[in-house]
Design an enzyme around this catalytic site. Structure first.
Site, PDB file in Angstrom:
ATOM      1  N   GLU A 134      -1.451   6.098   0.353  1.00 21.90           N
ATOM      2  CA  GLU A 134      -0.134   5.849  -0.242  1.00 21.90           C
ATOM      3  C   GLU A 134      -0.237   5.440  -1.715  1.00 21.90           C
ATOM      4  O   GLU A 134       0.720   4.925  -2.284  1.00 21.90           O
ATOM      5  CB  GLU A 134       0.598   4.765   0.547  1.00 21.90           C
ATOM      6  CG  GLU A 134       1.004   5.206   1.944  1.00 21.90           C
ATOM      7  CD  GLU A 134       1.839   4.169   2.675  1.00 21.90           C
ATOM      8  OE1 GLU A 134       2.113   3.100   2.085  1.00 21.90           O
ATOM      9  OE2 GLU A 134       2.201   4.414   3.838  1.00 21.90           O
ATOM     10  N   GLU A 155       1.815  -4.389   0.772  1.00 20.57           N
ATOM     11  CA  GLU A 155       1.283  -3.607   1.881  1.00 20.57           C
ATOM     12  C   GLU A 155       1.567  -2.156   1.553  1.00 20.57           C
ATOM     13  O   GLU A 155       2.666  -1.650   1.801  1.00 20.57           O
ATOM     14  CB  GLU A 155       1.947  -4.041   3.196  1.00 20.57           C
ATOM     15  CG  GLU A 155       1.286  -3.447   4.439  1.00 20.57           C
ATOM     16  CD  GLU A 155       1.622  -1.987   4.638  1.00 20.57           C
ATOM     17  OE1 GLU A 155       0.772  -1.126   4.298  1.00 20.57           O
ATOM     18  OE2 GLU A 155       2.722  -1.711   5.115  1.00 20.57           O
TER      19      GLU A 155
END
Length: 683
Positions: free
Chosen positions: A165, A156
Site C-alpha cells: 500500500e 497502519e
C-alpha cells in the site's frame, strides 16, 4: 460484473450502467445509483475485519502509550500525526493515552467525514483535527495543515505483502517533511519471515501436470513453455493456517529475511536484495516460500504483532484471525532438488510495492537470480490460481475422462463449450473424428493452441466467438460437452453460460446429439463460521469507542453496491454445519427454458448454535450416476455439528448475516432465463 460505461437518464440520481452478464456473456444496461462506484469503494473498505481485530487494536494503543510517555519524559508535548485515520480509532486512542494534540489525515473523503462524526460522537471534537488529504499533501507552518512538525507518528498502511500500500513512500515522506528528527513511530519496525517448503498441494495452484489414464499411460503432455515458465510474481495471499500440516515439508524453517525500519533512524531503501545461506532440513524438492511479517509496535520491543500461521506464531493459544493481513505463498521460479544438510542460498528481494524470492545451491549468482518472475507462457496470466488448481484436480478430471471414454467412437465429433478446457483434447487422443473448441477468451485460446501444437493434434479446431459456429456443420456434431467453466465466472452458477451457448445452437444440432452435463443443481447448507462473518459484521463499539456512524455508512453503501451472495474460497474459512444440505433448484440443461424458475423454501437448523451464514454451491450432473457428479462444494458428506471440507479449487457462494438463533432460514431463488439473472435471498 464489470463496469464499462454509463450515462444519466433521469433526475433521480440514477444511471444506466453497462455490465457484463456472466450468465449470458452479453453486456447489459442496468439501472444503478449514480454514486455506485463511490458506494462500492466505501462498502469494500469495511466491514472487513480490521477493526474487529482486537489484538491489533490493543497493541496499537499500548505502543501509543509508550510513545506518548517517552515524549512526555523528555519534557515535550506529545504531538501526534495519524496517517490514514479511517474511523479515527487510533487518534482517539492517542488522546485517551494523554496526547496533547492530534492531527488525523484521511485521503478518502467519505471516510474522513465519517471520522469527524465518530470523533464528535465520542466527545473528542476539540482534541482531534481531521484533514481530508493524502499525507504527502499536508503542509506545515502557521497557516498549514500542521502548525508545527509532530513528534509521534501512528499509522497502519500495511497489507499482506507489508509494503503493497506504499508504506515505504508514506514513512519516508513523513520523516522528511512532517516529523521532528527525534520522533517516535508506531509501529517502530517490521520483519519479513520466509519458510521454504515442499508442498505438492499448493503447487497445484501454480504448475500444470501431465494427464494420464488409469493405466498410467500419458494422454496429454504439458508444453515445455508452460513447464519451464517462472510463473507470476503476483502475491498469492492465503490463510496458511488452514493448510493441513501434513501437506508440506519444511526445507528451510521460518527465517527473518528482510527488516524495515519505520523509525527513520536509517535511510529508506526502495529496492534491495538479501541472501541467507542456510542448510536444508531434509531431502526433498523446494517449491515455494511461505511468507508473513511481524511488527515491533513500540521502541522497547515489548509489544509484537505477528501475522505468522499457527505453527510459527508466538502466541499459539490466542491466535488472532485476520483477513486484512493474511500470509502469502511465493512460488519459486524453478523447483530445486535438495539433500539434507545441503547449503542453500535464499534470495529475498523487494521493490517499492512487492516482494519476490528465489533459491539456489550455487553462490555464483547472476542477474537472473534476482529478477522478479514473469509469466511468459500465458497460463498464469490467463487463469487464476484457483483455476490452475482446478485443472490439476485428478478426481474431477477422471469424471470427464469416463464420460469421454464411454461415448467416443471413431465417428464422434465433439464440440466443447468452455474456456481453457485443454483436458478436452483427450477426446482426440481417444479417437474422436474431430474436436471443436469454442473458447471466447483470447489468453486461454493461446494456451489451448499451445497444447494442440505441442501434442501434435491435427483434428482440433479452436473457434473464437459464438458466431464462428456458423462455419461448422453442427449436424455432424455428436457430443456437446461443457466443463463448464468460463473466465467471466464469479459465482458458481455463473457457469450456466453453457446453457445459453447450447440454446443458441440447439436448433441446428442433430436430434441425436448427446449433451454433457445434463443438469445443474444448486445446493445450500446453513453454517456457523468461526470468523468469516466478521468481514460484514457491524462494530457497535470498538475498544470502548462508539462506531454507529461507521456502521451506518457501511450498511448504506453495502445495500446499494453489494449482492446478497458473494464468492469466497470456503476451505480457508472454517464453518460448522447447522443443517443438512438442501437442494435449492434443479436446472435441466437438455431442454430449452423460456419462463422464470422460482424456488422458495426453508432450511431447517438441526443444531442449537448461532447461525451467521448460508453457503451455496452447484453440482454438475454429467450423467445420471453419482460417479458423474462434479461438485463445487463439500468434498465429503456433511455432518451436522462438524467442520465442512470444501473443494479447494473453486469459490463457493455465501450469504453472511448477523449471528442469530433460529429454527429455520427462509430462502427465495429466482432464475430469469430471458434476462439471464439469478437472485437469491435468505432471511
Amino acid at each position: 460484473m464489470f463496469l464499462k460505461s454509463f450515462s444519466r437518464f433521469s433526475k433521480n440520481m440514477s444511471v444506466f450502467v453497462q455490465k457484463l452478464n456472466p450468465l449470458t456473456g452479453h453486456n447489459d444496461w442496468v439501472i444503478q445509483n449514480e454514486d455506485y462506484d463511490y458506494h462500492q469503494e466505501v462498502a469494500r473498505s469495511a466491514f472487513a475485519d480490521m477493526l474487529h481485530d482486537t489484538e491489533r487494536n490493543r497493541l496499537y494503543e499500548k505502543a501509543l502509550k509508550v510513545a506518548i510517555d517517552k515524549i512526555h519524559s523528555l519534557g515535550k508535548k506529545a504531538l501526534v500525526l495519524d496517517i490514514g485515520t479511517g474511523t479515527g480509532l487510533l487518534s482517539m486512542m492517542a488522546v485517551r493515552q494523554g496526547a496533547d494534540k492530534v492531527t488525523a489525515c484521511e485521503a478518502f473523503k467519505p471516510m474522513g467525514q465519517c471520522a469527524l462524526k465518530i470523533i464528535e460522537l465520542n466527545g473528542f471534537k476539540d482534541c482531534i483535527r481531521v484533514v481530508s488529504k493524502r499525507s504527502t499533501e499536508l503542509t506545515v507552518g502557521p497557516n498549514g495543515d500542521l502548525s508545527e512538525k509532530c513528534n509521534i507518528l501512528v499509522t497502519e498502511v500495511f497489507d499482506t505483502e507489508l509494503i503493497g500500500e506504499g508504506a515505504l513512500a508514506t514513512f519516508d515522506h513523513a520523516h522528511k517533511y512532517l516529523l521532528e528528527k527525534e520522533c517516535v513511530v508506531v509501529p517502530d519496525n517490521a520483519t519479513i519471515y520466509a519458510q521454504v517448503v515442499e508442498c505438492p498441494l499448493a503447487q497445484n495452484w501454480n504448475k500444470l501436470k501431465d494427464i494420464y489414464n488409469d493405466d498410467s499411460e500419458i494422454l496429454l503432455k504439458i508444453p515445455q513453455s508452460i513447464k519451464n515458465c517462472a510463473g507470476s510474481a503476483a502475491v498469492h495471499d492465503i490463510q496458511l493456517s488452514q493448510l493441513p500440516l501434513n501437506s508440506f515439508n519444511t526445507i528451510i524453517p521460518p527465517t527473518p529475511v528482510l527488516r524495515f525500519d519505520w523509525s527513520g533512524k536509517t535511510p529508506f531503501i526502495y529496492e534491495r536484495s538479501t541472501i541467507n545461506t542456510l542448510k536444508s532440513q531434509l531431502d526433498g524438492t523446494a517449491q515455494m516460500v511461505f511468507m508473513w511479517w511481524e511488527l515491533q509496535m513500540d521502541i522497547n520491543g515489548d509489544h509484537l504483532l505477528s501475522c505468522a500461521p499457527f505453527w510459527a506464531h508466538p502466541n499459539k493459544q490466542t491466535l488472532p484471525w485476520r483477513d486484512h493481513w493474511m500470509q502469502a505463498v511465493y512460488y519459486l521460479p524453478q523447483e530445486v532438488k535438495v539433500k539434507k544438510d545441503q547449503e542453500l542460498h535464499l534470495i529475498s528481494c523487494h521493490d517499492e510495492y512487492s516482494l519476490w524470492f528465489n533459491l539456489t545451491t550455487d553462490l555464483k549468482l547472476t542477474k537472473t537470480d534476482y529478477l522478479n518472475p514473469v509469466c511468459n507462457c500465458g497460463l498464469h496470466i490467463a487463469f487464476s490460481r484457483t483455476r490452475i488448481g482446478q485443472l490439476n484436480d485428478s478426481k474431477r478430471n477422471k469424471k470427464y475422462l469416463r464420460i469421454l471414454e464411454d461415448n467416443i467412437t471413431p465417428q464422434t465429433v465433439v464440440l466443447f463449450l468452455s474456456d481453457g478446457f485443454h483436458y478436452g483434447l483427450v477426446a482426440s487422443k481417444l479417437g474422436a473424428k474431430k474436436v471443436y473448441f469454442l473458447d471466447t477468451n483470447l489468453l486461454s485460446r493461446r494456451v489451448l493452441k499451445e497444447f494442440i501444437n505441442y501434442n501434435n493434434i491435427e483434428n482440433a479446431i479452436v473457434l473464437e466467438k459464438a458466431e464462428d459456429l456458423k462455419s461448422v456443420d453442427l449436424k455432424t456434431v455428436s457430443i456437446v460437452f461443457g466443463e463448464p467453466y468460463f473466465t467471466s465466472t464469479i459465482l458458481p452458477w455463473d457457469n450456466l453460460l453453457f446453457l445459453y451457448l447450447r440454446d443458441s445452437i440447439k436448433a441446428i444440432l442433430n436430434e441425436n446429439v448427446q449433451i454433457f452435463p445434463k443438469k445443474c443443481i444448486v445446493k445450500a447448507v446453513a453454517v456457523k463460521f468461526d470468523d468469516l462473518h466478521k468481514i460484514r459484521e457491524p462494530l457497535g463499539e470498538c475498544e470502548g469507542f462508539k462506531m454507529k456512524n461507521f456502521d451506518d455508512l457501511i450498511q448504506e453503501s453495502s445495500n446499494i453496491s453489494d449482492d446478497d451472495v458473494e464468492a469466497q474460497p470456503l476451505w480457508e474459512y472454517p464453518a460448522v454445519a447447522l443443517s443438512n444440505e438442501v437442494i435449492i433448484a434443479e436446472i435441466d440443461l437438455l431442454t430449452e427454458h423460456r419462463s422464470i424458475l422460482e424456488a422458495q423454501g426453508n432450511v431447517k437448523l438441526e443444531k442449537n448454535l448461532p447461525c451467521n451464514g448460508l453457503a451455496l454451491w452447484v453440482e454438475w450432473s454429467l450423467d445420471d450416476t453419482p460417479k458423474g457428479t462434479v461438485t463445487t462444494g463439500p468434498t465429503e458428506s456433511i455432518e451436522i455439528g462438524k467442520k465442512i471440507q470444501w473443494d479447494m479449487y473453486t469459490r463457493q457462494g455465501v450469504c453472511l448475516f448477523t449471528s442469530k438463533l433460529a429454527q429455520t432460514l427462509q430462502y427465495h431463488f429466482t432464475f430469469d432465463f430471458k434476462d439471464g439473472n439469478i437472485t437469491f435471498k435468505c432471511t
